[in-house]
Scaffold this active site. Structure first.
Site, short mmCIF file in Angstrom:
data_model
loop_
_atom_site.label_atom_id
_atom_site.label_comp_id
_atom_site.label_asym_id
_atom_site.label_seq_id
_atom_site.Cartn_x
_atom_site.Cartn_y
_atom_site.Cartn_z
N ARG A 5 1.24 2.54 3.00
CA ARG A 5 0.84 3.22 1.77
C ARG A 5 -0.46 3.99 1.97
O ARG A 5 -0.64 5.06 1.43
CB ARG A 5 0.62 2.19 0.64
CG ARG A 5 1.89 1.61 0.10
CD ARG A 5 1.61 0.42 -0.74
NE ARG A 5 0.95 -0.60 0.06
CZ ARG A 5 0.70 -1.83 -0.35
NH1 ARG A 5 1.03 -2.19 -1.56
NH2 ARG A 5 0.10 -2.70 0.44
N LYS B 129 2.72 -19.25 0.28
CA LYS B 129 2.13 -18.24 -0.61
C LYS B 129 2.38 -18.52 -2.10
O LYS B 129 1.91 -17.76 -2.94
CB LYS B 129 2.70 -16.87 -0.25
CG LYS B 129 1.88 -16.11 0.78
CD LYS B 129 2.32 -14.64 0.77
CE LYS B 129 1.47 -13.77 1.65
NZ LYS B 129 1.99 -12.37 1.67
N SER C 50 3.31 -5.38 -4.93
CA SER C 50 3.93 -6.47 -5.71
C SER C 50 2.87 -7.22 -6.50
O SER C 50 3.09 -7.59 -7.66
CB SER C 50 4.65 -7.45 -4.78
OG SER C 50 5.74 -6.82 -4.15
N HIS D 23 8.94 -0.21 -2.26
CA HIS D 23 9.89 -0.82 -1.31
C HIS D 23 11.23 -0.09 -1.37
O HIS D 23 11.82 0.23 -0.34
CB HIS D 23 10.16 -2.29 -1.68
CG HIS D 23 8.99 -3.21 -1.54
ND1 HIS D 23 8.66 -4.14 -2.51
CD2 HIS D 23 8.08 -3.37 -0.55
CE1 HIS D 23 7.60 -4.82 -2.10
NE2 HIS D 23 7.22 -4.38 -0.93
O1 PNS Z 1 5.24 -8.32 2.40
P1 PNS Z 1 4.33 -9.03 3.36
O2 PNS Z 1 3.91 -10.36 2.79
O3 PNS Z 1 3.17 -8.18 3.80
O4 PNS Z 1 5.22 -9.32 4.69
C1 PNS Z 1 4.66 -9.96 5.80
C2 PNS Z 1 5.73 -10.29 6.86
C3 PNS Z 1 6.89 -11.04 6.29
C4 PNS Z 1 6.23 -9.00 7.47
C5 PNS Z 1 4.98 -11.14 7.94
O5 PNS Z 1 4.29 -12.17 7.31
C6 PNS Z 1 5.92 -11.74 8.98
O6 PNS Z 1 6.44 -11.04 9.82
N1 PNS Z 1 6.13 -13.07 8.90
C7 PNS Z 1 7.00 -13.79 9.80
C8 PNS Z 1 6.25 -14.73 10.72
C9 PNS Z 1 5.79 -14.01 11.97
O7 PNS Z 1 6.59 -13.48 12.74
N2 PNS Z 1 4.47 -13.96 12.15
C10 PNS Z 1 3.86 -13.29 13.27
C11 PNS Z 1 3.70 -11.80 12.97
S1 PNS Z 1 2.69 -11.10 14.19
#
Ligand code: PNS
Length: 161
Positions: A90, A41, A128, A17
């Site tokens: 990645r 989560k 993570s 990150h």
């Molecule tokens: O580190 P992660 O858990 O892969 O991040 C995921 C994240 C935060 C980018 C994704 O879950 C997100 O954008 N969540 C916000 C809710 C949202 O907008 N959902 C629709 C996405 S198409």
């Protein structure tokens, strides 16, 4: 001002990150590291703790700040007056999921652009969840998470025992 949003769970921030954030900070006037307030989560660190860990790790980057967000990412991006979402890739395996997310975000808001940044080779195997597993099992997390947060991670895991 050219602002980029770098969203994620960051539970906790890893060297992968930090690599993306650092490179992004050279391309944009401001980078907002947006920490998802994901109660579903059951993360190891609270949102506030994850923000603090990002702040500690990016203290040398003047144009980077971290904050929590709830709800749709596209709405959050709009509230910050930006159309740019940065995602790190990645491996090919990340691409399928990220591609779906990018298309869905575009469907939700046509002005939103998702830009993919390829993680440096040396960080491509870090996530993570793997970092947490190593720390829980007593392995070294040096070079996996920023030096500034190693103690926080170890202390958190010891408290959970
Ligand atoms: O580190 P992660 O858990 O892969 O991040 C995921 C994240 C935060 C980018 C994704 O879950 C997100 O954008 N969540 C916000 C809710 C949202 O907008 N959902 C629709 C996405 S198409």
């Amino acid at each position: 001002m050219n602002i980029a949003i770098y969203p994620g769970s960051f539970d906790p921030i890893t060297c992968g990150h930090l690599d993306i954030i650092t490179r992004c900070s050279k391309l944009y006037d401001e980078v907002i590291v947006a920490v998802l307030n994901n109660s579903s989560k059951s993360p190891l660190f609270t949102t506030e703790e994850r923000i603090k860990l990002i702040e500690k790790s990016t203290a040398n980057l003047n144009n980077v700040r971290a904050e929590g967000f709830d709800g749709l990412l596209v709405e959050y991006a709009k509230s910050k007056n930006t159309h740019t979402i940065i995602k790190g890739l990645r491996a090919i395996s990340d691409f399928e999921y990220e591609f779906q997310m990018a298309l869905l975000n575009k469907k939700l808001s046509s002005e939103i652009e998702t830009l993919f940044m390829v993680t440096s080779e040396s960080h491509s195997y870090i996530s993570s969840s793997i970092v947490k597993e190593i720390a829980i099992l007593g392995g070294s997390v040096r070079d996996l998470v920023p030096d500034e947060i190693i103690c926080d991670l170890i202390q958190k895991i010891e408290k959970r025992r």
